[in-house]
Design an enzyme around this catalytic site. Structure first.
Site, PDB file in Angstrom:
ATOM      1  N   GLU A  97     -10.730   1.050  -4.598  1.00  0.00           N
ATOM      2  CA  GLU A  97     -10.559   2.501  -4.491  1.00  0.00           C
ATOM      3  C   GLU A  97      -9.626   3.116  -5.531  1.00  0.00           C
ATOM      4  O   GLU A  97      -8.888   4.061  -5.212  1.00  0.00           O
ATOM      5  CB  GLU A  97     -10.084   2.866  -3.077  1.00  0.00           C
ATOM      6  CG  GLU A  97     -11.076   2.451  -2.017  1.00  0.00           C
ATOM      7  CD  GLU A  97     -10.672   2.861  -0.606  1.00  0.00           C
ATOM      8  OE1 GLU A  97     -11.475   3.520   0.044  1.00  0.00           O
ATOM      9  OE2 GLU A  97      -9.550   2.515  -0.158  1.00  0.00           O
TER      10      GLU A  97
ATOM     11  N   ASP B  83       0.876  -1.176   0.000  1.00  0.00           N
ATOM     12  CA  ASP B  83       0.000   0.000   0.000  1.00  0.00           C
ATOM     13  C   ASP B  83       0.907   1.217   0.000  1.00  0.00           C
ATOM     14  O   ASP B  83       2.143   1.084   0.128  1.00  0.00           O
ATOM     15  CB  ASP B  83      -0.929   0.003   1.241  1.00  0.00           C
ATOM     16  CG  ASP B  83      -2.272   0.663   0.921  1.00  0.00           C
ATOM     17  OD1 ASP B  83      -2.277   1.826   0.490  1.00  0.00           O
ATOM     18  OD2 ASP B  83      -3.305   0.000   1.085  1.00  0.00           O
TER      19      ASP B  83
ATOM     20  N   HIS C  86      -3.792   2.199  -4.783  1.00  0.00           N
ATOM     21  CA  HIS C  86      -3.074   2.065  -3.504  1.00  0.00           C
ATOM     22  C   HIS C  86      -1.610   1.719  -3.772  1.00  0.00           C
ATOM     23  O   HIS C  86      -1.017   0.903  -3.051  1.00  0.00           O
ATOM     24  CB  HIS C  86      -3.717   0.983  -2.629  1.00  0.00           C
ATOM     25  CG  HIS C  86      -4.980   1.445  -1.944  1.00  0.00           C
ATOM     26  ND1 HIS C  86      -4.977   2.155  -0.775  1.00  0.00           N
ATOM     27  CD2 HIS C  86      -6.287   1.303  -2.284  1.00  0.00           C
ATOM     28  CE1 HIS C  86      -6.223   2.424  -0.405  1.00  0.00           C
ATOM     29  NE2 HIS C  86      -7.035   1.920  -1.316  1.00  0.00           N
TER      30      HIS C  86
END
Ligand code: ACM
Length: 682
Positions: free
Chosen positions: A319, A186, A263
């Site tokens: 996301e 991440d 990410h």
């Protein structure tokens, strides 16, 4: 004096009622499927013989485990024995993880169709034996409700070393969980050695000193390994092999997660040519138009697949901002060439191509539920986190789903009254809330078979230490363990809570920093009772088009005058939320009344953009035309990290007569949320 074991007390009660002690009364977590106990006893001692009959690898694993779990087993004197045997099939058990157990004063006989089943039988013995090493005799037939019972640990936002990971494997295995999902990559740091890309670990695994929040809300710089004070770390490939083996010996599969296409700030700073603009520190999403992206991801995944024997490889998928793709010539060319109509389909192109690659290596992909957008890859399993809809959509289209909805399964949220707790990320989610989740509720039987299981997630943005991980995970992960294993019809929270308190004691004795459930503070007092006041059940109107949001209605127009207060979180459907700049409402009391106070509670929680009001006015009228302003409050709203509650209103020294009460509040932050739960008039 020795304490009488709880099960003996239960048996005495049961005998007095002339009933056998059954499933819900046995002190095992997760609750077994079927238990019948009598008042005879089996006593474990140094003279207990353990006999394992299982295929070679399982025999070795189980014998090693028994040595650690029960101490030395080499005593010459044999007073009784525990026999653990793998057999071909067992009546009444269909899961390969199930087991059957009969306990007599002389022998505990466990049979299972796999080493895993025997391992779970051992966990049941350990739990039933308790501190007195004494088990009630009887029979247990047990198997899990779901094949996948997982925990996710985010080791990117804060890094936790291999010894700590192994310690958590021990605990979750004791509660019959069988998957540990490691969120290895991440923005905050890449955590696994990849031989082909050394900058992932000699640069992207390290950041400037300090906690995640200082870094994230600061300049977000990475630094080279070895830089003084650098925060970070990673697992070498040897560390990974060690973790995987340790987990296998506890019948846990480690599922690695490599994030894509988003990410990925750390990767795209180490290797900026893989982003659309080729600028370090600027992008979170890979360039999907660039063939080098696929070369990189496939190379990384090849090393990952070599290290992890898991059938499933998690490829993230959540996301993605997709912001750079519309302006990137390579992405645009890819969309044209592949006939992709939007950026969702472009993301789906990447996921599907990666799926093909992973499948070609004999493995399957799991992705967060955003992988549904733009078309689901043909063989993908969906991990449903933004609620349950993604999981439902997956099973409705014939795919497997792992349920981990944020409102029940995100263990980084507050587990007790926020003012009594360390800073947390999400709203109030006590043990009871986690336990209330049923992954197959409302799903028809055929589709429910595609619900692969359930998982609790520990995101680590606000979890900087090992102590804090354990504090947030235990005991809530035990609720996930029981959801994953036990029969929903047998589940009962107050009885589960009692067993959990015993388990918390066990965890603490073993050195886990479990939350002290026995001394839980509990729900916000206001939310636990009905409140009467002059406004209750009168008429309310919302002025100037300032309506509450459809997402947070709290039940609609009557919500602020129904005598019901909200709890510690605005997501509990008792708080009404306004995103339109504020609220402006009038309550008609039906006739003139003597009024001495008008007030309302608000909450502030800055991370999800929930703010105190900057201005509140209260005004009174007898005719709904001429209003007298009795209070005008200004509040300097400042960002802070705590969840806070504040009451705003008017309190008169003497009573005033009025029929109409108008209450206005202006949002404390432009574009932010305003939440209140009740307007009270006294
Ligand atoms: C997630 O919480 N972004 C999967």
């Amino acid at each position: 004096m020795k304490k009488t074991p709880i099960y003996i007390l239960m048996m005495l009660v049961a005998l007095a009622c002339n009933k056998p002690v059954t499933t819900s009364q046995c002190n095992v977590l997760p609750l077994p499927q079927s238990v019948e106990l009598s008042n005879n006893e089996f006593v474990l001692s140094k003279a207990t013989e353990f006999v394992v009959g299982a295929p070679e690898n399982d025999k070795r694993i189980l014998e090693d485990y028994l040595k650690v779990a029960f101490g030395a087993l080499e005593n010459e004197q044999k007073s009784n024995r525990v026999k653990l045997v793998v057999t071909e099939n067992i009546e009444g058990i269909s899961s390969p993880e199930g087991y059957s157990m009969t306990i007599t004063p002389k022998e505990i006989n466990v049979t299972a169709t796999s080493g895993a089943g025997l391992f779970y039988g051992i966990q049941t013995i350990l739990q039933m034996a308790g501190e007195n090493n004494t088990l009630a005799c009887g029979t247990i037939t047990d198997e899990p409700a779901f094949a996948y019972r997982g925990m996710m640990l985010d080791v990117s936002r804060h890094f936790f070393d291999k010894e700590f990971v192994k310690k958590q494997i021990d605990a979750i295995a004791h509660f019959k969980m069988n998957r540990l999902h490691l969120h290895l990559t991440d923005a905050a740091g890449w955590r696994i050695e990849i031989k082909k890309y050394p900058r992932l670990t000699n640069f992207a695994a390290w950041r400037k000193p300090g906690l995640w929040k200082e870094w994230w809300f600061g300049d977000r710089q990475y630094v080279n390994e070895g830089t003084e004070g650098a925060y970070g770390g990673y697992y070498t490939q040897d560390d990974i092999r060690e973790i995987v083996k340790y987990a296998q010996e506890r019948y846990i599969t480690i599922i690695p997660e490599i994030e894509m296409p988003a990410h990925s700030e750390e990767t795209l700073t180490a290797y900026p040519e893989l982003s659309c603009t080729h600028e370090p520190y600027k992008q979170a999403d890979f360039c999907v138009g660039n063939e080098k992206t696929f070369e990189f991801l496939e190379n990384v995944l090849s090393e990952v697949i070599e290290l992890f024997p898991s059938e499933y490889i998690h490829i993230g998928g959540d996301e993605a901002g997709k912001a750079s793709w519309p302006n990137c010539p390579l992405c645009q060319k890819r969309m044209k060439d592949e006939n992709l109509k939007d950026v969702n389909e472009l993301q789906s192109y990447l996921i599907q191509r990666i799926e093909k690659f992973v499948n070609s290596k004999g493995r399957q992909i799991i992705g967060w539920d955003e992988i549904l957008d733009g078309g689901l890859a043909p063989n993908a399993t969906v991990m449903s986190w933004r609620g349950t809809e993604g999981g439902l959509a997956a099973v409705n289209s014939g795919h497997k789903a792992i349920m981990t909805p944020g409102a029940y399964c995100y263990l980084d949220s507050y587990q007790d009254a926020p003012h009594t707790q360390p800073m947390a990320f999400g709203p109030y989610m006590p043990l009871e809330k986690v336990y209330s989740y049923n992954p197959i509720e409302g799903i028809d039987e055929e589709k429910a078979k595609l619900i692969y299981g359930v998982q609790g997630n520990l995101w680590a943005e606000y979890i900087p230490t090992e102590e804090m991980v354990e504090y947030m995970v235990y005991p809530r992960i035990l609720a996930i363990a029981e959801i994953g294993w036990s029969n929903p019809a047998e589940r009962n929270f107050s009885e589960f809570r009692e067993r959990t308190i015993t388990s918390v004691e066990w965890l603490r004795a073993k050195g886990y920093n479990a939350f002290d459930l026995k001394n839980e503070f509990g729900q916000r007092k206001e939310a636990t009772m009905q409140w009467n006041n002059l406004a209750k059940d009168k008429n309310i109107s919302y002025n100037n088009g300032m309506l509450y949001s459809n997402s947070y209605t709290a039940g609609g127009d009557e919500a602020l005058i129904d005598g019901v207060h909200g709890g510690w979180t605005y997501t509990d459907k008792k708080w009404q939320g306004f995103i339109c700049g504020g609220m402006d409402l009038t309550i008609d009391l039906g006739e003139e009344k003597e009024i001495t106070a008008v007030h309302a509670d608000f909450m502030q929680m800055c991370i999800p953009d929930v703010w105190m009001p900057a201005e509140v006015t209260v005004s009174l009228s007898s005719n709904n035309i001429d209003f007298e302003t009795v209070a005008e409050i200004k509040h300097n709203v400042v960002r802070d990290e705590e969840l806070s509650f504040k009451n705003y209103g008017w309190k008169g020294d003497t009573a005033k007569k009025a029929r109409y009460v108008r209450y206005t509040a202006k949002s404390g932050k432009q574009g932010g949320w305003l939440f209140t739960d009740e307007i009270e008039i006294n």
